[in-house]
Motif scaffolding. Structure first.
Motif, PDB file in Angstrom:
ATOM      1  N   MET A 235      86.913  50.717  33.526  1.00  0.00           N
ATOM      2  CA  MET A 235      88.280  50.681  32.983  1.00  0.00           C
ATOM      3  C   MET A 235      89.072  49.513  33.568  1.00  0.00           C
ATOM      4  O   MET A 235      89.909  48.935  32.886  1.00  0.00           O
ATOM      5  N   LEU A 236      88.773  49.158  34.803  1.00  0.00           N
ATOM      6  CA  LEU A 236      89.436  47.972  35.374  1.00  0.00           C
ATOM      7  C   LEU A 236      89.005  46.733  34.584  1.00  0.00           C
ATOM      8  O   LEU A 236      89.810  45.853  34.268  1.00  0.00           O
ATOM      9  N   MET A 237      87.733  46.708  34.243  1.00  0.00           N
ATOM     10  CA  MET A 237      87.211  45.575  33.466  1.00  0.00           C
ATOM     11  C   MET A 237      87.828  45.566  32.062  1.00  0.00           C
ATOM     12  O   MET A 237      88.269  44.516  31.578  1.00  0.00           O
ATOM     13  N   GLU A 238      87.889  46.747  31.435  1.00  0.00           N
ATOM     14  CA  GLU A 238      88.462  46.829  30.085  1.00  0.00           C
ATOM     15  C   GLU A 238      89.931  46.397  30.105  1.00  0.00           C
ATOM     16  O   GLU A 238      90.403  45.744  29.177  1.00  0.00           O
ATOM     17  N   ARG A 239      90.643  46.792  31.141  1.00  0.00           N
ATOM     18  CA  ARG A 239      92.055  46.416  31.246  1.00  0.00           C
ATOM     19  C   ARG A 239      92.190  44.890  31.241  1.00  0.00           C
ATOM     20  O   ARG A 239      93.020  44.337  30.516  1.00  0.00           O
ATOM     21  N   GLU A 240      91.341  44.231  32.010  1.00  0.00           N
ATOM     22  CA  GLU A 240      91.411  42.764  32.071  1.00  0.00           C
ATOM     23  C   GLU A 240      91.005  42.141  30.734  1.00  0.00           C
ATOM     24  O   GLU A 240      91.624  41.183  30.268  1.00  0.00           O
TER      25      GLU A 240
ATOM     26  N   GLY B 138      91.350  43.418  27.913  1.00  0.00           N
ATOM     27  CA  GLY B 138      92.393  43.730  26.939  1.00  0.00           C
ATOM     28  C   GLY B 138      93.473  42.662  26.866  1.00  0.00           C
ATOM     29  O   GLY B 138      94.250  42.620  25.904  1.00  0.00           O
ATOM     30  N   ARG B 139      93.540  41.795  27.869  1.00  0.00           N
ATOM     31  CA  ARG B 139      94.589  40.772  27.893  1.00  0.00           C
ATOM     32  C   ARG B 139      94.394  39.710  26.808  1.00  0.00           C
ATOM     33  O   ARG B 139      95.331  39.024  26.443  1.00  0.00           O
TER      34      ARG B 139
ATOM     35  N   THR C 178      88.474  53.441  26.828  1.00  0.00           N
ATOM     36  CA  THR C 178      88.440  51.972  26.816  1.00  0.00           C
ATOM     37  C   THR C 178      89.602  51.432  25.968  1.00  0.00           C
ATOM     38  O   THR C 178      90.185  50.408  26.300  1.00  0.00           O
ATOM     39  N   VAL C 179      89.930  52.148  24.876  1.00  0.00           N
ATOM     40  CA  VAL C 179      91.073  51.726  24.047  1.00  0.00           C
ATOM     41  C   VAL C 179      92.337  51.759  24.915  1.00  0.00           C
ATOM     42  O   VAL C 179      93.135  50.810  24.929  1.00  0.00           O
ATOM     43  N   ALA C 180      92.498  52.843  25.654  1.00  0.00           N
ATOM     44  CA  ALA C 180      93.695  53.001  26.489  1.00  0.00           C
ATOM     45  C   ALA C 180      93.763  51.913  27.554  1.00  0.00           C
ATOM     46  O   ALA C 180      94.814  51.312  27.791  1.00  0.00           O
ATOM     47  N   ALA C 181      92.634  51.646  28.197  1.00  0.00           N
ATOM     48  CA  ALA C 181      92.621  50.636  29.272  1.00  0.00           C
ATOM     49  C   ALA C 181      92.972  49.264  28.712  1.00  0.00           C
ATOM     50  O   ALA C 181      93.726  48.496  29.329  1.00  0.00           O
ATOM     51  N   GLN C 182      92.447  48.947  27.540  1.00  0.00           N
ATOM     52  CA  GLN C 182      92.754  47.643  26.942  1.00  0.00           C
ATOM     53  C   GLN C 182      94.238  47.544  26.587  1.00  0.00           C
ATOM     54  O   GLN C 182      94.836  46.480  26.702  1.00  0.00           O
ATOM     55  N   CYS C 183      94.816  48.662  26.158  1.00  0.00           N
ATOM     56  CA  CYS C 183      96.256  48.659  25.837  1.00  0.00           C
ATOM     57  C   CYS C 183      97.070  48.344  27.090  1.00  0.00           C
ATOM     58  O   CYS C 183      98.090  47.643  27.018  1.00  0.00           O
ATOM     59  N   VAL C 184      96.636  48.851  28.232  1.00  0.00           N
ATOM     60  CA  VAL C 184      97.358  48.573  29.480  1.00  0.00           C
ATOM     61  C   VAL C 184      97.320  47.066  29.765  1.00  0.00           C
ATOM     62  O   VAL C 184      98.348  46.451  30.067  1.00  0.00           O
ATOM     63  N   GLY C 185      96.139  46.467  29.624  1.00  0.00           N
ATOM     64  CA  GLY C 185      96.016  45.031  29.881  1.00  0.00           C
ATOM     65  C   GLY C 185      96.887  44.209  28.945  1.00  0.00           C
ATOM     66  O   GLY C 185      97.572  43.261  29.359  1.00  0.00           O
ATOM     67  N   ARG C 186      96.896  44.603  27.684  1.00  0.00           N
ATOM     68  CA  ARG C 186      97.676  43.852  26.693  1.00  0.00           C
ATOM     69  C   ARG C 186      99.166  44.011  26.960  1.00  0.00           C
ATOM     70  O   ARG C 186      99.942  43.066  26.851  1.00  0.00           O
ATOM     71  N   ALA C 187      99.563  45.217  27.349  1.00  0.00           N
ATOM     72  CA  ALA C 187     100.973  45.457  27.652  1.00  0.00           C
ATOM     73  C   ALA C 187     101.404  44.667  28.894  1.00  0.00           C
ATOM     74  O   ALA C 187     102.517  44.136  28.951  1.00  0.00           O
ATOM     75  N   GLN C 188     100.502  44.575  29.857  1.00  0.00           N
ATOM     76  CA  GLN C 188     100.841  43.786  31.059  1.00  0.00           C
ATOM     77  C   GLN C 188     101.088  42.334  30.685  1.00  0.00           C
ATOM     78  O   GLN C 188     102.010  41.698  31.195  1.00  0.00           O
ATOM     79  N   ARG C 189     100.274  41.828  29.788  1.00  0.00           N
ATOM     80  CA  ARG C 189     100.473  40.429  29.369  1.00  0.00           C
ATOM     81  C   ARG C 189     101.809  40.280  28.638  1.00  0.00           C
ATOM     82  O   ARG C 189     102.543  39.308  28.863  1.00  0.00           O
ATOM     83  N   ALA C 190     102.137  41.243  27.798  1.00  0.00           N
ATOM     84  CA  ALA C 190     103.417  41.176  27.070  1.00  0.00           C
ATOM     85  C   ALA C 190     104.581  41.223  28.063  1.00  0.00           C
ATOM     86  O   ALA C 190     105.570  40.496  27.909  1.00  0.00           O
TER      87      ALA C 190
END
Ligand SMILES: Cc1cc2nc3c(=O)[nH]c(=O)nc-3n(C[C@H](O)[C@H](O)[C@H](O)COP(=O)(O)OP(=O)(O)OC[C@H]3O[C@@H](n4cnc5c(N)ncnc54)[C@H](O)[C@@H]3O)c2cc1C
Length: 386
Positions: free
Chosen positions: A74-79, A81-82, A248-260
């Motif tokens: 999930m850490l990887m998916e978060r990254e 997701g950016r 994985t969908v949720a983790a990617q959303c976190v990464g994308r939100a962090q970028r926003a």
């Protein structure tokens, strides 16, 4: 209770972030403009991800995968997701459902998927069977030594690129507590199989360069050796891994939100109106505060579900809460970020418009928000049922 990352986890985060920044982000603009990821670029990302050890990170080490646990994944998916969904998808994490491969299927499908030689897609949804998948009409009828498949699937992501399909088809009926229901079997179907026609689907607003297709099966023959898992137990195989996929969908959303949030914060600190940075207006700064808080909450839900999955104590509602909250959070965060940017936020030169647009599908695929709420509320009410 330990909230910090281990040194290995931190190293993973840093190296995936660097990979994203050097190997994926530079191609974002091209993918947005062309709505296409060139095959040679997919190959390049495959090769570099394999070299970096990120390819098939979800698969067991003994089969050649990365062997990451759920938290690491999930850490990887978060990254990942950016960046653009279409680009990060080329850093493949083969569907976990392929772990059900047995016998010759392991050499034919699973190992080539882990090595990056073959790519799969998952075909469940039909024009008249979305959330209610069991109502699917595609059927697989026994015929001699195999099955004959007839029916139509739609919204099947990556079927244009994939080499084989994990197909779900009705294979009979059975009695259940709620009456008669269809039995579903899962099959591994090579894309070149006669009787299978793959057509591009209509253009979607989200995730440029990542397409979906319609699959038409007309008297398509598949062998018995292509049944994935047990006959009639297709949903059992899928359900075993559905939660992890939703996470994985949720983790990617976190990464994308962090970028926003990063983009919005930078803009709020530098864009001046009425003689001061707009971040000094409470209307803007409170938005940033709410965004940061919601992102942190979503991240905790994701990592807690991942941790529970690693402990073997996770429940469907843990995955559902993470997916529900993170996908809805992303919609709010990208909308706030766009508002902070004002008119510039809508311009295609900046990634913000894409992040906002891409957020929309996350509340729909892999189980809509309403279906996640069903899962959560069912778990709450179950102990009170007579
Ligand atoms: C871009 C894209 C890619 C996709 N990729 C794939 C793929 O690779 N493979 C695949 O198999 N599928 C894929 N899907 C399908 C996706 O999983 C479905 O779209 C999703 O499950 C919802 O089904 P539906 O679109 O038919 O909506 P419906 O099920 O028709 O739902 C319509 C609305 O009714 C609501 N609703 C339905 N039932 C209930 C209920 N019981 N209670 C409350 N509300 C309800 C829904 O929440 C939704 O708001 C993809 C979809 C999209 C858009």
């Amino acid at each position: 209770m330990q909230f910090g990352l281990t040194s290995e986890q931190q190293l993973l985060v840093d190296s995936v972030r660097q990979f994203v920044e050097t190997e994926l982000t530079p191609y974002e603009e091209e993918v947005e403009r062309t709505d296409h990821v060139r095959p040679e670029l997919i190959r390049q990302i495959h090769d570099r991800a394999i070299k970096a050890g990120f390819y098939a990170a979800n698969m067991p080490e003994e089969l050649g995968g990365g062997g990451l646990d759920h938290v690491g994944l999930m850490l990887m998916e978060r990254e990942l997701g950016r960046t653009s969904f279409a680009l990060q998808y080329a850093v493949a994490r083969p569907s976990n459902i392929l772990r059900a491969c047995k016998g010759a299927q392991i050499e034919r499908y699973l190992k080539p998927a882990i090595r990056g030689e073959r790519v799969e897609c998952l075909a469940m949804t039909e024009p008249n069977a979305g959330s209610d998948l069991r109502s699917m009409k595609t059927r697989a009828e026994r015929d001699g030594d195999g099955y004959v498949v007839n029916g139509t699937k739609h919204f099947i992501s990556y079927a244009d690129v994939a080499d084989f399909i994990v197909l779900f088809a009705a294979s009979g009926v059975e009695e259940s507590a709620r009456g008669e229901r269809k039995k579903i079997t899962s099959f591994l179907v090579d894309k070149a199989t006669p009787g299978l026609d793959v057509r591009m689907g209509p253009k979607s607003v989200s995730h440029r360069g990542f397409h979906h297709c319609e699959l038409v099966f007309a008297d398509c023959r598949v062998g018995r050796d292509q049944v994935l898992g047990e006959e009639h137990k297709g949903f059992d195989v899928a359900n075993q891994w559905l939660g992890a996929t939703r996470l994985t969908v949720a983790a990617q959303c976190v990464g994308r939100a962090q970028r926003a949030l990063e983009l919005a914060t930078q803009w709020a600190a530098t864009r001046k109106q009425f003689g001061q940075a707009i971040g000094k207006f409470q209307g803007t700064s409170f938005k940033l505060a709410d965004m940061a808080t919601e992102i942190a909450a979503a991240e905790l839900l994701v990592l807690k579900a991942a941790w529970k999955a690693d402990q073997g104590t996770v429940a469907d509602e843990d995955f559902a809460m993470a997916k529900l909250y993170a996908t809805e959070m992303l919609a709010r965060v990208t909308d706030h970020a766009l508002q902070i940017y004002g008119g510039m936020g809508l311009m295609q030169d900046l990634p913000l418009e894409r992040l906002w647009r891409d957020a929309r599908v996350e509340r729909i695929w892999d189980g809509t928000s309403e279906i996640q709420r069903h899962i959560i509320s069912r778990a709450l009410l179950r102990p009170h049922e007579g």
